[in-house]
Design an enzyme around this catalytic site. Structure first.
Site, PDB file in Angstrom:
ATOM      1  N   SER A   5       0.868  -1.167   0.000  1.00 50.60           N
ATOM      2  CA  SER A   5       0.000   0.000   0.000  1.00 50.60           C
ATOM      3  C   SER A   5       0.905   1.218   0.000  1.00 50.60           C
ATOM      4  O   SER A   5       2.071   1.127   0.402  1.00 50.60           O
ATOM      5  CB  SER A   5      -0.869   0.004   1.259  1.00 50.60           C
ATOM      6  OG  SER A   5      -1.501   1.262   1.451  1.00 50.60           O
ATOM      7  N   TYR A  18      -2.120  -1.102  10.239  1.00 48.36           N
ATOM      8  CA  TYR A  18      -2.182  -1.262   8.792  1.00 48.36           C
ATOM      9  C   TYR A  18      -0.837  -0.915   8.150  1.00 48.36           C
ATOM     10  O   TYR A  18      -0.306  -1.679   7.337  1.00 48.36           O
ATOM     11  CB  TYR A  18      -3.290  -0.379   8.213  1.00 48.36           C
ATOM     12  CG  TYR A  18      -3.478  -0.521   6.729  1.00 48.36           C
ATOM     13  CD1 TYR A  18      -4.174  -1.595   6.201  1.00 48.36           C
ATOM     14  CD2 TYR A  18      -2.958   0.426   5.853  1.00 48.36           C
ATOM     15  CE1 TYR A  18      -4.349  -1.733   4.829  1.00 48.36           C
ATOM     16  CE2 TYR A  18      -3.125   0.302   4.487  1.00 48.36           C
ATOM     17  CZ  TYR A  18      -3.830  -0.780   3.979  1.00 48.36           C
ATOM     18  OH  TYR A  18      -4.000  -0.914   2.626  1.00 48.36           O
TER      19      TYR A  18
END
Length: 138
Positions: A5, A18
């Site tokens: 990401s 995350y």
């Protein structure tokens, strides 16, 4: 192909868990690539992808501007694999942030990134849980 990401390159508040997992995916792919090369293995290539906001239910309420379509992201990944790219940042314009992060004084970088601090304020984690449950039910 490893999917990380953009949060695996540039951290954001309220995303510690995350971001950590995405930084780990980045490290894994870098280590795998280096190990394969050191072992003289050929014919195995690695590509790690760092997408920003994709227009899916997982990102409902996450606000960072325009979201990319899943179809666009998939087509860019296919192109990166075909071109044997080591990494792919999407949208590509965000790649410059990695350069600036490395050369800016910390206080200036903090000021620049503070503009994105509110991106998680309206994120709906319950929607993400529904997505993960649906994936597990298949």
């Amino acid at each position: 192909v490893g999917i990380s990401s953009f949060a695996g390159l540039v951290a954001n508040p309220r995303m510690v868990d995350y971001c950590s997992s995405k930084f780990a995916a980045r490290g894994f792919m870098d280590a795998l690539h280096t190990e394969l090369h050191a072992m003289g293995k050929t014919g195995v290539n690695t590509t790690v992808v760092f997408p920003s906001h994709i227009n899916t239910d997982l990102f409902k309420g996450f606000n960072v501007g325009v979201a990319m379509s899943p179809q666009y992201v998939a087509s860019q990944i296919i192109g990166a694999v075909e071109d044997n790219q080591h990494s792919l940042v999407l949208p590509r314009v965000l790649g410059i942030a990695i350069f600036w992060q490395g050369v800016m004084p910390t206080a200036m970088w903090d000021l620049c990134t503070s503009l994105s601090y509110s991106s998680m304020n309206k994120w709906d984690g319950t929607q993400a849980n529904k997505v993960f449950k649906a994936m597990g039910d298949k």
